[in-house]
Design an enzyme around this catalytic site. Structure first.
Site, PDB file in Angstrom:
ATOM      1  N   ASP A  57       0.841  -1.195   0.000  1.00 60.15           N
ATOM      2  CA  ASP A  57       0.000   0.000   0.000  1.00 60.15           C
ATOM      3  C   ASP A  57       0.881   1.252   0.000  1.00 60.15           C
ATOM      4  OD1 ASP A  57      -2.154  -1.681   0.218  1.00 60.15           O
ATOM      5  OD2 ASP A  57      -2.316  -1.469   2.403  1.00 60.15           O
TER       6      ASP A  57
HETATM    7  N1  URA Z   1      -1.278  -5.907   3.959  1.00 60.76           N
HETATM    8  C1  URA Z   1      -1.758  -4.660   3.938  1.00 60.76           C
HETATM    9  O1  URA Z   1      -2.783  -4.375   4.542  1.00 60.76           O
HETATM   10  N2  URA Z   1      -1.072  -3.725   3.264  1.00 60.76           N
HETATM   11  C2  URA Z   1       0.076  -3.975   2.591  1.00 60.76           C
HETATM   12  O2  URA Z   1       0.670  -3.063   1.991  1.00 60.76           O
HETATM   13  C3  URA Z   1       0.567  -5.285   2.615  1.00 60.76           C
HETATM   14  C4  URA Z   1      -0.136  -6.241   3.303  1.00 60.76           C
END
Ligand code: URA
Length: 238
Positions: A105
């Site tokens: 993310d």
């Molecule tokens: N899980 C999440 O919620 N975000 C990420 O970036 C990776 C795994």
């Protein structure tokens, strides 16, 4: 059979085919110690010794990069508005057309692999392979044994999906807890949604390992390096 000398050099980013032709004509390129003036000569770029202006060319077609992704950049190759992880790479890497293996993310930090090896990427991301991914996180709310058991049994996310067993290691159970979580799949926002399912909120998230490969501790946020042979083996041996 080999490859055309001008094609090899342009693929390595030394210029357009036209520019390379002129470089070769000027006698700046040597193959196995001999000045070559014929751009169409066929060579084996892995076997022949190629020099440009006296500097040895190290040929390769694939790159494997480990990045410590910072917050605020997106896991994509191109975006018209936002900075991407590929934008963080030296432009010299762009000829390889590297792409991120999976996504973190925008507000997640840590281990991200960038490569142009589609086969390896596919293997690492294939849902059938269950490649483990380990995250370090700060959680709003006291994380305890109940959460450990819930994650071990699999939790049901808000869309009804039941997660595979995951390992939760509690480093500190407090108002803001510190944990490590290893998951064997990679659903959208998975870690955040797993904690939501037990009524808690991820406030900081960092990936620290993928398969047997750990994030190099010497890499500052936004820094990257090419994988060593040993590190690549760790990734491939999944
Ligand atoms: N899980 C999440 O919620 N975000 C990420 O970036 C990776 C795994």
């Amino acid at each position: 059979m080999g490859k055309r000398l001008d094609k090899v050099l342009s693929n390595m980013g030394y210029g357009t085919r036209k520019e390379i032709k002129s470089i070769i004509k000027k006698g700046r390129v040597k193959v196995d110690e001999k000045v070559i003036k014929d751009s169409s000569m066929h060579i084996d770029p892995y076997e022949n010794h190629i020099e440009i202006d006296g500097v040895k060319l190290v040929y390769r077609e694939v790159v494997y990069i480990m990045m410590n992704k910072p917050q605020g950049v997106i896991s994509a190759t191109f975006d018209s508005r936002m900075e991407t992880v590929v934008d963080l790479l030296d432009p010299a890497y762009h000829i390889f057309e590297p792409f991120p293996v999976g996504r973190l993310d925008k507000d997640t930090e840590g281990l991200l692999i960038l490569t142009n090896d589609g086969k390896l990427s596919h293997e690492l991301l294939s849902p059938k392979k269950h490649v483990p991914k380990t995250y370090y996180a700060h959680i709003e709310g006291i994380v305890d044994e109940k959460d450990q058991i819930a994650f071990k049994n699999g939790v049901t996310l808000e869309d009804g999906y039941k997660t595979l067993p995951a390992e939760l290691n509690i480093i500190k159970g407090d108002e803001i807890s510190e944990i490590e979580l290893t998951i064997y799949e990679g659903k959208f926002h998975q870690v955040k949604r797993m904690f939501e399912s037990v009524g808690k909120k991820v406030t900081y998230l960092k990936r620290i390992a993928m398969g047997d490969l750990k994030l190099d501790k010497d890499l500052e946020l936004g820094e990257y390096k090419e994988l060593t042979q040993e590190e690549l083996e760790k990734l491939k041996n999944r």
